[in-house]
Design a protein around this motif. Structure first.
Motif, PDB file in Angstrom:
ATOM      1  N   ARG A  29      28.425 -15.264  10.093  1.00 24.49           N
ATOM      2  CA  ARG A  29      29.223 -15.312  11.325  1.00 24.49           C
ATOM      3  C   ARG A  29      29.952 -16.649  11.437  1.00 24.49           C
ATOM      4  N   HIS A  30      29.335 -17.711  10.937  1.00 22.67           N
ATOM      5  CA  HIS A  30      29.966 -19.037  10.974  1.00 22.67           C
ATOM      6  C   HIS A  30      31.251 -19.044  10.127  1.00 22.67           C
ATOM      7  N   ALA A  31      31.186 -18.510   8.910  1.00 22.47           N
ATOM      8  CA  ALA A  31      32.372 -18.452   8.047  1.00 22.47           C
ATOM      9  C   ALA A  31      33.447 -17.581   8.692  1.00 22.47           C
ATOM     10  N   TYR A  32      33.024 -16.460   9.300  1.00 27.52           N
ATOM     11  CA  TYR A  32      33.971 -15.577   9.971  1.00 27.52           C
ATOM     12  C   TYR A  32      34.639 -16.292  11.152  1.00 27.52           C
ATOM     13  N   ALA A  33      33.858 -17.027  11.939  1.00 32.64           N
ATOM     14  CA  ALA A  33      34.423 -17.776  13.073  1.00 32.64           C
ATOM     15  C   ALA A  33      35.430 -18.817  12.576  1.00 32.64           C
ATOM     16  N   ASN A  34      35.122 -19.477  11.468  1.00 29.81           N
ATOM     17  CA  ASN A  34      36.059 -20.443  10.888  1.00 29.81           C
ATOM     18  C   ASN A  34      37.349 -19.764  10.440  1.00 29.81           C
ATOM     19  N   PHE A  35      37.223 -18.574   9.830  1.00 28.32           N
ATOM     20  CA  PHE A  35      38.414 -17.822   9.422  1.00 28.32           C
ATOM     21  C   PHE A  35      39.270 -17.506  10.643  1.00 28.32           C
ATOM     22  N   CYS A  36      38.663 -16.980  11.690  1.00 28.71           N
ATOM     23  CA  CYS A  36      39.413 -16.599  12.887  1.00 28.71           C
ATOM     24  C   CYS A  36      40.109 -17.799  13.512  1.00 28.71           C
ATOM     25  N   ARG A  37      39.426 -18.922  13.557  1.00 23.78           N
ATOM     26  CA  ARG A  37      40.031 -20.139  14.107  1.00 23.78           C
ATOM     27  C   ARG A  37      41.239 -20.552  13.260  1.00 23.78           C
ATOM     28  N   ALA A  38      41.070 -20.558  11.945  1.00 23.04           N
ATOM     29  CA  ALA A  38      42.168 -20.964  11.058  1.00 23.04           C
ATOM     30  C   ALA A  38      43.322 -19.961  11.081  1.00 23.04           C
ATOM     31  N   ALA A  39      43.000 -18.673  11.254  1.00 28.78           N
ATOM     32  CA  ALA A  39      44.028 -17.634  11.270  1.00 28.78           C
ATOM     33  C   ALA A  39      44.623 -17.428  12.658  1.00 28.78           C
ATOM     34  N   ALA A  40      44.088 -18.144  13.655  1.00 22.58           N
ATOM     35  CA  ALA A  40      44.575 -18.059  15.036  1.00 22.58           C
ATOM     36  C   ALA A  40      44.462 -16.647  15.599  1.00 22.58           C
ATOM     37  N   VAL A  41      43.310 -16.009  15.342  1.00 23.66           N
ATOM     38  CA  VAL A  41      43.043 -14.682  15.898  1.00 23.66           C
ATOM     39  C   VAL A  41      41.722 -14.726  16.657  1.00 23.66           C
ATOM     40  N   THR A  42      41.564 -13.817  17.580  1.00 23.73           N
ATOM     41  CA  THR A  42      40.340 -13.709  18.358  1.00 23.73           C
ATOM     42  C   THR A  42      39.260 -13.043  17.515  1.00 23.73           C
ATOM     43  N   PRO A  43      38.081 -13.636  17.407  1.00 20.12           N
ATOM     44  CA  PRO A  43      37.004 -12.983  16.657  1.00 20.12           C
ATOM     45  C   PRO A  43      36.631 -11.645  17.303  1.00 20.12           C
ATOM     46  N   LEU A  44      36.501 -10.634  16.482  1.00 15.28           N
ATOM     47  CA  LEU A  44      36.062  -9.315  16.926  1.00 15.28           C
ATOM     48  C   LEU A  44      34.690  -9.044  16.316  1.00 15.28           C
ATOM     49  N   PRO A  45      33.837  -8.290  16.986  1.00 18.09           N
ATOM     50  CA  PRO A  45      32.501  -8.032  16.436  1.00 18.09           C
ATOM     51  C   PRO A  45      32.522  -7.421  15.031  1.00 18.09           C
ATOM     52  N   THR A  46      33.512  -6.578  14.753  1.00 18.71           N
ATOM     53  CA  THR A  46      33.559  -5.908  13.447  1.00 18.71           C
ATOM     54  C   THR A  46      34.482  -6.597  12.460  1.00 18.71           C
ATOM     55  N   GLY A  47      35.214  -7.622  12.882  1.00 16.45           N
ATOM     56  CA  GLY A  47      36.104  -8.333  11.982  1.00 16.45           C
ATOM     57  C   GLY A  47      37.464  -7.678  11.858  1.00 16.45           C
ATOM     58  N   TYR A  48      38.158  -8.019  10.769  1.00 14.73           N
ATOM     59  CA  TYR A  48      39.512  -7.531  10.525  1.00 14.73           C
ATOM     60  C   TYR A  48      39.631  -6.987   9.111  1.00 14.73           C
ATOM     61  N   GLY A  49      40.416  -5.924   8.970  1.00 14.39           N
ATOM     62  CA  GLY A  49      40.906  -5.511   7.674  1.00 14.39           C
ATOM     63  C   GLY A  49      42.279  -6.125   7.522  1.00 14.39           C
ATOM     64  N   MET A  50      42.690  -6.358   6.291  1.00  9.83           N
ATOM     65  CA  MET A  50      43.994  -6.971   6.071  1.00  9.83           C
ATOM     66  C   MET A  50      44.752  -6.187   5.009  1.00  9.83           C
ATOM     67  N   VAL A  51      45.984  -5.825   5.334  1.00 11.46           N
ATOM     68  CA  VAL A  51      46.867  -5.208   4.347  1.00 11.46           C
ATOM     69  C   VAL A  51      47.843  -6.289   3.912  1.00 11.46           C
ATOM     70  N   LEU A  52      47.815  -6.600   2.615  1.00  4.67           N
ATOM     71  CA  LEU A  52      48.675  -7.627   2.048  1.00  4.67           C
ATOM     72  C   LEU A  52      49.845  -6.962   1.355  1.00  4.67           C
ATOM     73  N   GLY A  53      51.017  -7.514   1.545  1.00  4.17           N
ATOM     74  CA  GLY A  53      52.188  -6.933   0.912  1.00  4.17           C
ATOM     75  C   GLY A  53      53.360  -7.886   0.973  1.00  4.17           C
ATOM     76  N   GLN A  54      54.515  -7.336   0.699  1.00  4.19           N
ATOM     77  CA  GLN A  54      55.737  -8.145   0.718  1.00  4.19           C
ATOM     78  C   GLN A  54      56.898  -7.278   1.149  1.00  4.19           C
ATOM     79  N   ASP A  55      57.976  -7.951   1.535  1.00  3.61           N
ATOM     80  CA  ASP A  55      59.181  -7.202   1.865  1.00  3.61           C
ATOM     81  C   ASP A  55      60.047  -7.094   0.607  1.00  3.61           C
ATOM     82  N   LEU A  56      61.194  -6.487   0.750  1.00  5.05           N
ATOM     83  CA  LEU A  56      62.047  -6.235  -0.412  1.00  5.05           C
ATOM     84  C   LEU A  56      62.588  -7.519  -1.047  1.00  5.05           C
ATOM     85  N   SER A  57      62.592  -8.613  -0.295  1.00  4.12           N
ATOM     86  CA  SER A  57      63.054  -9.886  -0.852  1.00  4.12           C
ATOM     87  C   SER A  57      61.913 -10.676  -1.502  1.00  4.12           C
TER      88      SER A  57
END
Length: 122
Positions: A29-57
């Motif tokens: 939970r400590h590592a997760y809290a650090n991630f949320c702080r660094a990513a500027a998101v509110t910690p959620l009990p279940t966390g976040y999924g992330m879809v990584l991608g790019q635009d056409l450029s």
């Protein structure tokens, strides 16, 4: 780095991989809290999924998805089935870049690198 924005302009988004920022996936939970702080998101009990991608450029983006089960299903089913408008319709958070490009604490970057399930864009 800036704060995440609600989904905008996903029409040219090419999904390339899925990764996860949850207490379990990051090891504590400590590592997760650090991630949320660094990513500027509110910690959620279940966390976040992330879809990584790019635009056409080639500009990289990450969508942080509050529905981790949905994000896991995307990783299992393949991102080729992800419609362009889906991420906007979900109104999920979008960040510039990929997690390993963000200014995260040094102990988190290796945890996020190599955890994505990538697919070949169609």
């Amino acid at each position: 780095m800036g704060r995440p924005r609600r989904g905008d302009g996903a029409s040219d988004f090419i999904p390339l991989g899925v990764s996860f920022a949850t207490p379990h996936d990051l090891g504590s939970r400590h590592a997760y809290a650090n991630f949320c702080r660094a990513a500027a998101v509110t910690p959620l009990p279940t966390g976040y999924g992330m879809v990584l991608g790019q635009d056409l450029s080639g500009r990289r983006y990450t969508y942080l998805i509050e529905d981790v089960a949905f994000a896991r299903s995307l990783g299992e089913d393949g991102l080729g089935n992800l419609a362009d408008a889906t991420l906007d319709a979900l109104r999920e958070l979008r960040r510039d870049g990929w997690p390993d490009e963000w200014e995260l604490p040094a102990d988190l970057a290796p945890l996020l690198r190599g955890r994505s399930r990538s697919t070949t864009p169609h």
